[in-house]
Motif scaffolding. Structure first.
Motif, mmCIF file in Angstrom:
data_model
loop_
_atom_site.group_PDB
_atom_site.id
_atom_site.type_symbol
_atom_site.label_atom_id
_atom_site.label_comp_id
_atom_site.label_asym_id
_atom_site.label_seq_id
_atom_site.Cartn_x
_atom_site.Cartn_y
_atom_site.Cartn_z
ATOM 1 N N ASN A 1 11.599 23.570 -11.966
ATOM 2 C CA ASN A 1 10.984 25.031 -10.848
ATOM 3 C C ASN A 1 9.966 25.472 -11.322
ATOM 4 N N ARG B 1 7.232 24.057 -11.731
ATOM 5 C CA ARG B 1 6.418 23.289 -10.552
ATOM 6 C C ARG B 1 5.643 24.528 -9.866
ATOM 7 N N ALA B 2 6.038 25.160 -10.501
ATOM 8 C CA ALA B 2 5.227 27.147 -9.692
ATOM 9 C C ALA B 2 4.514 27.295 -10.806
ATOM 10 N N THR C 1 0.591 24.552 -10.041
ATOM 11 C CA THR C 1 -0.755 24.924 -8.578
ATOM 12 C C THR C 1 -0.769 26.133 -9.601
ATOM 13 N N CYS D 1 19.645 37.234 -4.669
ATOM 14 C CA CYS D 1 19.906 36.739 -6.517
ATOM 15 C C CYS D 1 19.450 37.209 -7.141
ATOM 16 N N LEU E 1 -4.361 33.860 -7.093
ATOM 17 C CA LEU E 1 -5.239 32.074 -7.281
ATOM 18 C C LEU E 1 -7.221 32.961 -6.541
ATOM 19 N N SER F 1 -9.894 33.348 -4.000
ATOM 20 C CA SER F 1 -9.649 32.501 -2.523
ATOM 21 C C SER F 1 -11.810 32.593 -2.111
ATOM 22 N N ARG G 1 -5.658 35.602 -3.457
ATOM 23 C CA ARG G 1 -4.813 34.859 -2.471
ATOM 24 C C ARG G 1 -3.185 35.014 -3.523
ATOM 25 N N ILE G 2 -2.096 35.282 -3.305
ATOM 26 C CA ILE G 2 -0.644 35.676 -3.577
ATOM 27 C C ILE G 2 0.354 34.630 -3.430
ATOM 28 N N VAL G 3 0.443 33.777 -4.571
ATOM 29 C CA VAL G 3 1.518 32.758 -4.106
ATOM 30 C C VAL G 3 2.958 33.648 -5.360
ATOM 31 N N THR G 4 3.434 33.469 -4.089
ATOM 32 C CA THR G 4 5.186 34.063 -5.492
ATOM 33 C C THR G 4 6.357 32.669 -5.199
ATOM 34 N N HIS G 5 6.534 33.126 -6.359
ATOM 35 C CA HIS G 5 7.618 31.391 -6.393
ATOM 36 C C HIS G 5 8.626 32.481 -6.932
ATOM 37 N N ASP G 6 10.006 32.517 -6.103
ATOM 38 C CA ASP G 6 11.188 32.605 -6.672
ATOM 39 C C ASP G 6 12.267 32.251 -7.494
ATOM 40 N N ILE G 7 12.423 31.813 -8.647
ATOM 41 C CA ILE G 7 13.435 30.841 -9.198
ATOM 42 C C ILE G 7 14.519 31.347 -9.697
ATOM 43 N N PRO G 8 15.781 31.085 -8.649
ATOM 44 C CA PRO G 8 16.322 31.369 -8.759
ATOM 45 C C PRO G 8 17.640 31.315 -10.570
#
Lengths: 284, 606
Positions: free
Chosen positions: A87, A90-91, A94, A110, A119, A121, A127-134
């Motif tokens: 995860n 992957r985050a 990109t 959690c 990023l 743009s 541009r903001i990308v967020t990834h929540d990795i548990p």
């Protein structure tokens, strides 16, 4: 418990994502240990994993522009998290052109490691990308399971040839056999062997050199008075070895392996800012 | 629940009827032939084996057994002819025999003595004499196959059960279509042509009567139902369109119309539908065929995709692409003219089919967004390939967010959730209902995005309430593309009225008989068809058809995309589960109460 970190520099970011990529190839889930100065990716040897263990250590200063953490208690200023490195990888994949990447420990629904990528743009705002990795927070009573493994009392320690070369050899051997025998002596020679009913293949490497281990901890005691020519060997799962070799995206500055005859093979890969140790137990 | 795009043609097995009207007419012996057949039975005799392959190709309704037959059959042509030519040879005689007798062709064929020149194969049931005749008339035997030519085996055999229907359609269709070019020909001229073909086959043995006219007919050679030539970079565009469609379904529907060549696909669960309409301008040459009876066919996506598999190669080597639809030969011919004079010909088997159509109306969608494909493509790239659905939502300040959709609460602790915000100024146009949100499948969307990005076109997203289909459109003077995706009826958002859009499989227009067939189909196809049926068919179709009327076959012709009825098949498993999840959820403010989800509510308020 608190953790937040930020990477701004692109080179650092790429470096970090390379490390995470490597880890992701070696372990499905692993433990991330955070201390004030270092990050560790740890896989400990559970029999279910085939007894493989991994210890990867990096200095936060080499990667992060900001790094704040606050452990459970002042005297145990550490955080142990269990996560899926895939995860994280992957985050970060990109995020190669990101202006900044922030990593933060949150606890919304959690516990999550929140990776926010800023990023560029086409518009005025980025541009903001967020990834929540548990993640799972590992309680302090289990921390003892994640101690740094001791360098085993090896019979032979030897530098490895270029990993790419080794990788192509091992990949071909993998088609022929499930296990591979690694043998080496103190004369700088190493052989990779497979033996099946139909075929035996051996690749010989020479003049590899043997690293000088200081006898401080006495760990090479058994290597001390060993015959230079006599080989120490261990048969290991070829897939595990291939995994390790395939996961290396950059040739390490130093790569060596310690063989405990018939018991375990211990690989140490040293980069400038990262060290990776990998243990593959011998097959019966 | 995934609703919107429900239905398309029944599963292959169910498709019994032969939509194409004139095609398979087992029935009518052409009167004209009789006189003409100089070497009749004899001629007929040779072919039994030979024909089969033929039959298979005949447009008659696809029979279940058809495929095997086709496959097993050795394709032998007349000895003299060489293998390529066999079509005319095979067909001609049989057609003849059949015609004359007026009895079902099948029997005829069986009885006919095998000729030496033809390889004897098991005689297949002849679906329709007419079809054969046509084949003969078409004279494809004469076509010299280009080198490297690939012959796909006929897959369409008329199975016994389909025969009846086929015949009906043939009979009815024949009349209806008389005006159409090929059809007309077929009726009147088939005899002669066939005779000519036979004559040729026999080398000089042609009967006096037949020879003249036959030759003439042969010379004229019936035009294919459709002929398109695509040049240069447009071939690539076509290839990319096919790639995008291949993400949707396993079958590709082709329909040449006056406004362009339409390529369509629907997912097996009817949750996605895509259509690409390539305008006549797109082509170097575009002949859609007889307007009265536009040929419709479907081919296996895989086979068609195989032709365009490698886009880079397409770009490098292919200079021109020729698409021919030869209903009589049951072949869709794709010829790629490459560099150095190399020509690749792919003869693909196709099935005739009803029209595949989704019911949707972008005007009814409350929200729309338009952005350069690149912006969306860059946004979507952050989501893992394995992620099935994303939720698109309009946030405060006109910002648009995309967020991974996690099906299950239990999964929440395990799955990575990715969220992305796009500023309004990245879009070309934003007109969204505040706080609106929809959840749709990413895979199909990615396919379209790839196409759009390569074509450098802006993509417009139209959507409405959750549960109603979202429509993604691309427009260009040369082509337009629509992708209709089911959206998830989201528990969180209050329940919404069922979606107004769906896919309908419209039957071929213009056939008078279509009516019964249609009703038959509908009955088979189920319950969800419509308004009238109160019974909830399957929970999977939340959609209701907006216009009740549309379902009638007659009208279908007129509407392009707007109407349609939806028969549906249950969505595949994954969807179903999603669907159930959503069902539980809702009740809502929407005019239509949540339960509609279960059954299609036809009178749409929408």
């Amino acid at each position: 418990m608190r953790f937040r970190a930020k990477i701004v520099d692109l080179a650092c970011l790429n470096n970090f994502s390379r490390v995470v990529n490597t880890i992701a190839r070696l372990a499905k889930t692993c433990t991330l240990r955070l201390t004030a100065g270092k990050l560790y990716f740890i896989l400990c040897d559970k029999v279910a994993n085939g007894g493989v263990s991994m210890w990867c250590e990096l200095c936060q200063g080499n990667f992060f522009d900001e790094f704040q953490m606050e452990g459970v208690a002042a005297d145990h200023n550490e955080i142990y998290l269990e996560l899926t490195p895939e995860n994280l990888s992957r985050a970060l994949k990109t995020a190669q052109s990101a202006k900044a990447v922030k990593i933060k420990l949150t606890n919304k629904h959690c516990p999550c490691l929140k990776v926010s990528v800023e990023l560029p743009s086409l518009s005025s705002s980025s541009r903001i990308v967020t990834h929540d990795i548990p993640v799972k927070v590992i309680p302090r009573r289990l921390w003892n399971d994640f101690r740094e493994p001791r360098v085993p009392d090896f019979d032979v320690s030897i530098y490895l040839p270029a990993l790419k070369t080794m990788k192509s050899v091992v990949e071909r051997m993998k088609n022929l056999s499930h296990s591979i025998v690694i043998e080496a002596n103190l004369n700088g020679e190493m052989n990779l062997k497979i033996e099946t009913d139909l075929v035996s293949v051996t690749t010989h490497f020479k003049n590899l050199g043997n690293p000088p281990w200081a006898s401080e901890d006495g760990c090479q005691s058994s290597a001390q008075d060993r015959d230079l020519e006599s080989m120490a060997e261990a048969r290991i799962d070829i897939k595990k070895l291939q995994q390790l070799l395939a996961g290396q995206q950059v040739n390490p500055t130093k790569a060596l392996c310690n063989i405990v005859s018939k018991r375990i093979v211990h690989f140490i890969l040293l980069h400038e800012d990262v060290s990776l140790q990998y243990f593959i137990p011998a097959l019966a | 629940m995934w609703g919107p795009v429900p239905l398309a043609p029944g599963p292959p097995g169910t498709e019994t009827r032969c939509p194409r009207p004139g095609a398979p007419a087992p029935v009518p012996p052409v009167p004209t032939l009789a006189p003409r057949s100089p070497q009749p039975p004899a001629g007929a005799a040779p072919c039994p084996g030979a024909e089969q392959p033929h039959w298979g190709q005949a447009p008659a309704g696809p029979g279940p057994g058809a495929q095997q037959r086709g496959a097993g059959n050795p394709r032998a042509g007349g000895g003299e002819r060489g293998r390529r030519r066999p079509a005319s040879a095979r067909r001609g005689p049989i057609g003849r025999a059949a015609r004359r007798s007026g009895s079902p062709p099948i029997r005829r064929a069986a009885r006919a003595p095998p000729s030496n020149s033809v390889a004897a194969g098991p005689a297949g049931p002849a679906p329709s004499r007419a079809a054969e005749e046509r084949g003969g008339a078409e004279g494809d035997g004469r076509r010299a196959p280009p080198p490297g030519h690939v012959r796909a085996r006929g897959s369409r055999r008329a199975g016994a059960p389909s025969l009846i229907r086929a015949s009906q359609s043939g009979a009815a269709g024949g009349g209806a279509e008389a005006g159409g070019r090929p059809m007309a020909r077929r009726g009147a001229g088939a005899g002669p042509v066939a005779a000519a073909a036979r004559g040729r086959e026999r080398r000089g043995r042609a009967g006096g009567g037949g020879a003249g006219p036959g030759a003439a007919g042969g010379g004229a050679r019936l035009p294919p139902a459709m002929k398109c030539v695509i040049a240069g970079s447009n071939v690539r565009a076509l290839g990319r369109a096919v790639h995008a469609l291949s993400r949707i379904g396993d079958e590709l529907y082709l329909e040449p119309t006056g406004s362009g060549l339409s390529l369509r696909a629907a997912s097996p669960s009817r949750s996605a539908f895509a259509s690409f309409l390539l305008a006549p301008l797109f082509f170097q040459l575009y002949q859609p065929g007889p307007p009265a009876a536009p040929p419709r066919c479907k081919v296996h996506m895989k086979t068609f995709l195989g032709v365009f598999r490698s886009l880079p190669a397409l770009e490098k080597t292919v200079e021109r692409c020729l698409l021919l639809l030869r209903p009589r030969a049951s072949r869709l011919v794709v010829q790629l003219h490459c560099k150095y004079g190399i020509t690749r010909t792919h003869n693909l088997a196709f099935q005739e089919c009803e029209r595949l159509q989704a019911v949707f109306d972008t005007q009814r969608c409350a929200s729309s967004l338009c952005a350069p494909a690149r912006v969306l493509a860059e946004a979507v790239v952050h989501f893992p390939q394995t992620l099935a659905e994303v939720t698109l939502a309009a946030g405060p300040g006109g910002r648009i967010s995309l967020r991974s959709y996690v099906e299950d609460e239990a999964e929440l602790g395990k799955a990575m959730v990715t969220e992305l915000w796009l500023a309004p100024d990245e879009f070309q146009a934003v007109a969204v209902v505040p706080d609106s949100r929809i959840t749709f499948c990413l895979k199909e969307f990615r396919g379209l995005l790839t196409f759009a990005e390569a074509s450098n076109l802006p993509l417009t997203i139209h959507y409405d309430a959750p549960g109603r289909p979202a429509i993604f459109t691309l427009e260009d003077p040369l082509m337009e593309a629509h992708l209709v995706l089911a959206t998830l009826l989201d528990p969180e958002s209050s329940s919404q009225p069922p979606a107004a859009n769906g896919i309908s499989h419209a039957p071929a227009p213009s056939d008078d008989f279509a009516d019964d067939l249609e009703s038959y189909m509908i009955a088979m196809e189920t319950s969800n068809y419509g308004e009238d049926l109160g019974a909830p068919p399957s929970p999977t179709f939340p959609l209701r058809t907006p216009h009740p009327i549309e379902s009638t076959p007659q009208e279908e012709e007129e509407e392009e995309e707007e109407d349609g009825a939806v028969p549906g098949t249950p969505p595949h498993k994954k969807f179903r589960s999603l669907f159930f999840g959503s069902v539980m959820a809702s009740g809502g403010p929407s005019p239509a109460p949540s339960q509609e989800v279960l059954a299609e509510d036809s009178d749409g308020e929408c």
